[in-house]
Design an enzyme around this catalytic site. Sequence first.
Site, PDB file in Angstrom:
ATOM      1  N   THR A  67       0.838  -1.187   0.000  1.00 45.49           N
ATOM      2  CA  THR A  67       0.000   0.000   0.000  1.00 45.49           C
ATOM      3  C   THR A  67       0.878   1.244   0.000  1.00 45.49           C
ATOM      4  OG1 THR A  67      -1.921   1.014   1.065  1.00 45.49           O
ATOM      5  CG2 THR A  67      -0.274   0.041   2.528  1.00 45.49           C
ATOM      6  N   LYS A  71       3.766   1.792  -3.688  1.00 45.37           N
ATOM      7  CA  LYS A  71       3.248   1.119  -4.881  1.00 45.37           C
ATOM      8  C   LYS A  71       4.103   1.331  -6.127  1.00 45.37           C
ATOM      9  CE  LYS A  71      -1.593   0.877  -3.473  1.00 45.37           C
ATOM     10  NZ  LYS A  71      -2.998   1.126  -3.848  1.00 45.37           N
ATOM     11  N   ASN A  92       0.616  -3.463  -6.340  1.00 48.60           N
ATOM     12  CA  ASN A  92       0.124  -3.570  -4.966  1.00 48.60           C
ATOM     13  C   ASN A  92       0.232  -4.984  -4.422  1.00 48.60           C
ATOM     14  OD1 ASN A  92      -2.060  -4.759  -6.437  1.00 48.60           O
ATOM     15  ND2 ASN A  92      -3.424  -4.309  -4.729  1.00 48.60           N
ATOM     16  N   GLY A 137      -0.818   6.901  -7.577  1.00 48.36           N
ATOM     17  CA  GLY A 137      -0.784   5.497  -7.962  1.00 48.36           C
ATOM     18  C   GLY A 137      -2.151   4.834  -8.004  1.00 48.36           C
TER      19      GLY A 137
END
Length: 301
Positions: A67, A71, A92, A137
């Site tokens: 997270t 990422k 991820n 992201g």
Amino acid sequence: MTLRAAVLGHPISHSKSPALHRAAYAYLGVDYAYSATDVTEAALPEFMRRVRDEARADGSWRGLSVTMPLKTAMVAEVDEVRGVARALGVVNTVAFESDAGAPRLVAYNTDVAGIVNALRHAGAAPAPTAAVLGGGGTAAAAIAALKELGSVSAAVFVRDVGRAAEARAASAAVGLPIQVLPLAGAAAAVAAADVVISTLPPRAADTLAGELADLPAGDHYPGRLPGTGGPGVLLDVAYDPWPSRIAAAWQDAGGTVVPGLEMLIYQAVEQVRLFTGLGQAMPAGVIDVMCDAVGAPRRVF
């Protein structure tokens, strides 16, 4: 041997990933230990070096959930990037495979599937007109998801139009044209979209929420959209605190709200498939116990 997986990020104490994954592995009857580990971007290379050493020593590592803010940085720490993650440059998920007895780290992006499935489950219109809030992201994953849902373009609203590099790169990678616009004053345009995906941090959309609440009922109003025959759908990827101000404003106006927890559940299902190697053979009941673990409604198909 107990197998290992973890979620990495900073901060990480709020993460619901451990509850989701532990419920899944208990249901499947596999011996997995899943932890939450606070890792900053600066500390990531050293952390991953240690993980590789441990994987080489005992073969216990099976996966990492990734997270913010890792990422993009994680791309440099793996051996291969597959699927849409390769196009986006945003990952991820890291799965551990064996290559001649040595660990091989393969990265994926399951956020895209998480967004697509959460919106479909909520009844989002096909080929929706779309707006994305934020340009980082997760916004990149949102743009890829909108392409999969059939959108022909998207408006991306950001606090600083000079800082949307990941969104622009995603647009080019998946072939979905975007227009990057300032978040300030965006309420009317946002309210007119079939689908809105907020990737902003908690409370970052509070000002916009106030602007939405002040819109007059009429031509541009969530849940009262001209020509759509139904309400627009807002997916707010932030889930703590909940409801967010923007989610409350959207719902009060008659729109459909999808909490970020829905996206989290669906992307975690894909991670469990990868970490266990079950793929499409994973039992359908897994998602129900994952929903139970975080207080989400069970799926009705």
